[in-house]
Write a protein that holds these residues in place. Structure first.
Motif, PDB file in Angstrom:
ATOM      1  N   SER A   1       0.808  -1.214   0.000  1.00  0.00           N
ATOM      2  CA  SER A   1       0.000   0.000   0.000  1.00  0.00           C
ATOM      3  C   SER A   1       0.840   1.261   0.000  1.00  0.00           C
ATOM      4  N   ASP A   2       2.162   1.103   0.004  1.00  0.00           N
ATOM      5  CA  ASP A   2       3.066   2.243   0.032  1.00  0.00           C
ATOM      6  C   ASP A   2       3.327   2.708  -1.396  1.00  0.00           C
ATOM      7  N   PRO A   3       2.976   3.967  -1.752  1.00  0.00           N
ATOM      8  CA  PRO A   3       3.194   4.446  -3.129  1.00  0.00           C
ATOM      9  C   PRO A   3       4.648   4.390  -3.576  1.00  0.00           C
ATOM     10  N   SER A   4       5.577   4.450  -2.628  1.00  0.00           N
ATOM     11  CA  SER A   4       6.991   4.416  -3.014  1.00  0.00           C
ATOM     12  C   SER A   4       7.381   3.081  -3.642  1.00  0.00           C
ATOM     13  N   GLU A   5       6.592   2.042  -3.407  1.00  0.00           N
ATOM     14  CA  GLU A   5       6.887   0.746  -4.017  1.00  0.00           C
ATOM     15  C   GLU A   5       6.753   0.799  -5.536  1.00  0.00           C
ATOM     16  N   ASN A   6       6.004   1.786  -6.029  1.00  0.00           N
ATOM     17  CA  ASN A   6       5.816   1.907  -7.472  1.00  0.00           C
ATOM     18  C   ASN A   6       7.088   2.314  -8.197  1.00  0.00           C
ATOM     19  N   THR A   7       8.114   2.732  -7.476  1.00  0.00           N
ATOM     20  CA  THR A   7       9.368   3.157  -8.095  1.00  0.00           C
ATOM     21  C   THR A   7      10.467   2.102  -7.951  1.00  0.00           C
ATOM     22  N   ASN A   8      10.095   0.899  -7.575  1.00  0.00           N
ATOM     23  CA  ASN A   8      11.075  -0.181  -7.468  1.00  0.00           C
ATOM     24  C   ASN A   8      11.340  -0.810  -8.829  1.00  0.00           C
ATOM     25  N   ILE A   9      12.568  -1.227  -9.040  1.00  0.00           N
ATOM     26  CA  ILE A   9      12.908  -2.060 -10.193  1.00  0.00           C
ATOM     27  C   ILE A   9      12.750  -3.513  -9.766  1.00  0.00           C
ATOM     28  N   ASN A  10      11.823  -4.223 -10.404  1.00  0.00           N
ATOM     29  CA  ASN A  10      11.566  -5.613 -10.017  1.00  0.00           C
ATOM     30  C   ASN A  10      12.693  -6.533 -10.482  1.00  0.00           C
ATOM     31  N   LEU A  11      13.055  -6.397 -11.753  1.00  0.00           N
ATOM     32  CA  LEU A  11      14.086  -7.239 -12.350  1.00  0.00           C
ATOM     33  C   LEU A  11      14.931  -6.385 -13.284  1.00  0.00           C
ATOM     34  N   TYR A  12      16.167  -6.786 -13.501  1.00  0.00           N
ATOM     35  CA  TYR A  12      16.993  -6.099 -14.496  1.00  0.00           C
ATOM     36  C   TYR A  12      18.117  -7.008 -14.960  1.00  0.00           C
ATOM     37  N   TYR A  13      18.582  -6.756 -16.165  1.00  0.00           N
ATOM     38  CA  TYR A  13      19.817  -7.383 -16.632  1.00  0.00           C
ATOM     39  C   TYR A  13      20.408  -6.519 -17.736  1.00  0.00           C
ATOM     40  N   PHE A  14      21.719  -6.502 -17.815  1.00  0.00           N
ATOM     41  CA  PHE A  14      22.435  -5.743 -18.832  1.00  0.00           C
ATOM     42  C   PHE A  14      22.674  -6.628 -20.048  1.00  0.00           C
ATOM     43  N   ASN A  15      22.366  -6.079 -21.197  1.00  0.00           N
ATOM     44  CA  ASN A  15      22.582  -6.791 -22.449  1.00  0.00           C
ATOM     45  C   ASN A  15      23.890  -6.290 -23.058  1.00  0.00           C
ATOM     46  N   LYS A  16      24.972  -6.915 -22.678  1.00  0.00           N
ATOM     47  CA  LYS A  16      26.294  -6.514 -23.173  1.00  0.00           C
ATOM     48  C   LYS A  16      26.522  -7.155 -24.538  1.00  0.00           C
ATOM     49  N   SER A  17      25.924  -6.540 -25.540  1.00  0.00           N
ATOM     50  CA  SER A  17      25.927  -7.162 -26.859  1.00  0.00           C
ATOM     51  C   SER A  17      26.964  -6.563 -27.802  1.00  0.00           C
ATOM     52  N   THR A  18      27.993  -5.923 -27.257  1.00  0.00           N
ATOM     53  CA  THR A  18      29.034  -5.384 -28.126  1.00  0.00           C
ATOM     54  C   THR A  18      29.675  -6.514 -28.927  1.00  0.00           C
ATOM     55  N   ASP A  19      29.645  -6.379 -30.224  1.00  0.00           N
ATOM     56  CA  ASP A  19      30.175  -7.411 -31.123  1.00  0.00           C
ATOM     57  C   ASP A  19      31.252  -6.763 -31.988  1.00  0.00           C
ATOM     58  N   VAL A  20      32.503  -7.025 -31.695  1.00  0.00           N
ATOM     59  CA  VAL A  20      33.609  -6.401 -32.407  1.00  0.00           C
ATOM     60  C   VAL A  20      33.613  -6.818 -33.872  1.00  0.00           C
ATOM     61  N   ARG A  21      33.255  -8.072 -34.139  1.00  0.00           N
ATOM     62  CA  ARG A  21      33.231  -8.526 -35.532  1.00  0.00           C
ATOM     63  C   ARG A  21      32.204  -7.735 -36.340  1.00  0.00           C
ATOM     64  N   ARG A  22      31.014  -7.537 -35.749  1.00  0.00           N
ATOM     65  CA  ARG A  22      29.984  -6.774 -36.451  1.00  0.00           C
ATOM     66  C   ARG A  22      30.396  -5.306 -36.581  1.00  0.00           C
ATOM     67  N   ALA A  23      30.990  -4.770 -35.508  1.00  0.00           N
ATOM     68  CA  ALA A  23      31.426  -3.373 -35.560  1.00  0.00           C
ATOM     69  C   ALA A  23      32.461  -3.160 -36.658  1.00  0.00           C
ATOM     70  N   LEU A  24      33.354  -4.117 -36.826  1.00  0.00           N
ATOM     71  CA  LEU A  24      34.359  -4.002 -37.877  1.00  0.00           C
ATOM     72  C   LEU A  24      33.727  -4.143 -39.264  1.00  0.00           C
ATOM     73  N   SER A  25      32.787  -5.052 -39.391  1.00  0.00           N
ATOM     74  CA  SER A  25      32.169  -5.263 -40.710  1.00  0.00           C
ATOM     75  C   SER A  25      31.326  -4.065 -41.142  1.00  0.00           C
ATOM     76  N   THR A  26      30.761  -3.328 -40.185  1.00  0.00           N
ATOM     77  CA  THR A  26      29.965  -2.140 -40.532  1.00  0.00           C
ATOM     78  C   THR A  26      30.807  -0.878 -40.591  1.00  0.00           C
TER      79      THR A  26
END
Length: 452
Positions: A267-292
């Motif tokens: 019932s606490d409105p501050s709960e609405n500002t919580n992050i429930n889940l997260y993950y970082f998508n570290k998708s840096t691809d050097v091969r693709r970066a070089l090809s483009t």
């Protein structure tokens, strides 16, 4: 105030055939769940409604595609609405309603009918039935976008083309429509648009590697629809806005990750500002970066009027300063890392030919269209760098959020279960690139893909 994940009230969810005199039919009591989507790379918004009922809605409406949908719900203290109803409960045309483009997942067991309505904005249909059939005179690219969305081509409701959402481009351009669809044409123009006065190349390009010209500035805009309407924004303006502090822009929402399963008083409105889940998508691809050619590329440009060749090198890192990289107290090396100094080596070759005389402008009809000699090299590098890394989070449903907005995320440093300090590298302002509102009784949440 109840927690956003459980606070849901439908005001109305109605469907009506615009070509029939039959009244609108209420779907509210038979709506199981709603999925709403926005994307920086999509010119239209989309939504799905899962319906389960003992009535034959498909035959009763009937549902064949093109039906109007009016939707209004109170979700976590916010109003989520598309379209309005008149005093008789019928849908008012051109009030922001959405339209059915497909019916899917139909199953009809003995006791109930289950199906999904796939719906989108009316501009999806206008795009499929409109064409750019004339020559667009020399003007800035944002003016071309307004012209295409306007009465001459798509005739979009002016309320969906707000001045603050159409960013001015610096370069002028002229082209022939060639019967292309409006959205295709606008997306074709996006890589050609430049956001500042830095254009072209510096120095005199030759065929000698020691005297190559240098491409200057960046290029690339994004065209997308969110709840405010249509947007035409440069990559640089979108990303640079993530450098703003929370108190500098009212649209910045702040969310905090308190740990897995850290839910307090519902019932606490501050709960609405919580992050429930997260993950970082570290998708840096050097091969693709070089090809483009993201790190470094070379354009061989032929001026068909002067009959001269030029070689133009372009390195993205040197053209994007730290004030436009979205970090707080970050430097250029951190924001656009180049592994093993690969920007010192050309990894992609482009060839371009000037278009003098192709569009018949100027006193003698031989002037070029206005394209930047290295806009292709600039835009491909910038687009690839923009989406190379991202953050995905799930928060309690907040239907005020939309793609293109800035939100602030706070992540603690977790050490042996203790949070004594902030994770400075992960915390900060992010740009919403993709958004999904999941609306269902006792399970409302928003999933966000964030970049900076």
């Amino acid at each position: 105030m109840a927690l956003a994940v459980s606070a849901l009230k439908y005001n109305y969810v109605s469907i009506q055939n615009p070509k029939s005199e039959k009244p609108a039919i209420d779907l509210t009591n038979h709506l199981v769940q709603t999925e709403y989507f926005e994307d920086l790379l999509s010119p239209v918004i989309t939504m799905t409604l899962r319906i389960r009922s003992e009535f034959d809605y498909i035959g009763r409406v009937p549902i064949r595609g093109g039906e109007m949908i009016a939707f209004s719900a109170e979700v976590g203290g916010t109003t989520f609405q598309f379209g309005e109803l008149d005093g008789s409960g019928n849908i008012i045309p051109d009030s922001g309603e959405l339209y059915v483009y497909k019916l899917s997942d139909l199953s009809a067991p003995s006791q109930a009918q289950d199906f999904v309505l796939n719906i989108t904005s009316v501009e999806f249909f206008k795009n499929e039935t409109s064409r750019c059939q004339f020559k667009f005179k020399p003007q800035t690219i944002d003016q071309h976008v307004r012209q295409i969305l306007g009465p001459h081509v798509m005739n979009v409701n002016p309320d969906k083309i707000l001045d603050e959402n159409i960013e001015t481009s610096e370069n002028t351009y002229t082209f022939i429509g060639n019967n292309r669809k409006p959205f295709y044409t606008i997306e074709w123009l996006c890589p050609k648009a430049i956001t500042n006065s830095v254009q072209g190349a510096s120095g005199i390009g030759t065929t000698s590697g020691s005297n190559n010209a240098q491409g200057k500035g960046t290029a690339g805009f994004l065209f997308y629809e969110n709840r405010e309407g249509f947007n035409f924004k440069s990559i640089e303006s979108l990303v640079s806005s993530t450098t703003l502090k929370s108190n500098q822009k009212k649209s910045v929402y702040s969310y905090v990750y308190k740990g897995k399963g850290a839910t307090g008083n519902p019932s606490d409105p501050s709960e609405n500002t919580n992050i429930n889940l997260y993950y970082f998508n570290k998708s840096t691809d050097v091969r693709r970066a070089l090809s483009t050619g993201q790190y470094a590329n070379l354009t061989i440009f032929y001026d068909s009027l002067e009959q001269k060749f030029s070689q133009i090198e372009y390195r993205l890192k040197g053209e994007v300063n730290d004030s436009t990289l979205g970090g707080d107290d970050k430097n250029d090396d951190e924001a656009l890392p180049v592994p093993k100094e690969l920007d010192q080596y050309i990894s992609r070759l482009y060839t371009r030919i000037s278009d003098h005389g192709t569009v018949g402008i100027g006193s003698d009809g031989l002037e070029a269209s206005g394209m930047d000699q290295v806009d292709q090299a600039k835009s491909i590098s910038r687009y690839n760098a923009l989406f190379s890394q991202s953050l995905n989070i799930q928060v309690p449903c907040n239907t005020n959020l939309k793609v293109g907005d800035i939100i602030n995320c706070v992540f603690p440093n977790l050490r042996q279960g203790q949070t004594n300090s902030l994770d400075e590298s992960a915390s900060g302002n992010y740009l919403i690139a993709r958004l999904n509102h999941h609306i269902q009784a006792n399970a409302c949440f928003t999933s966000l893909n964030l970049i900076r």
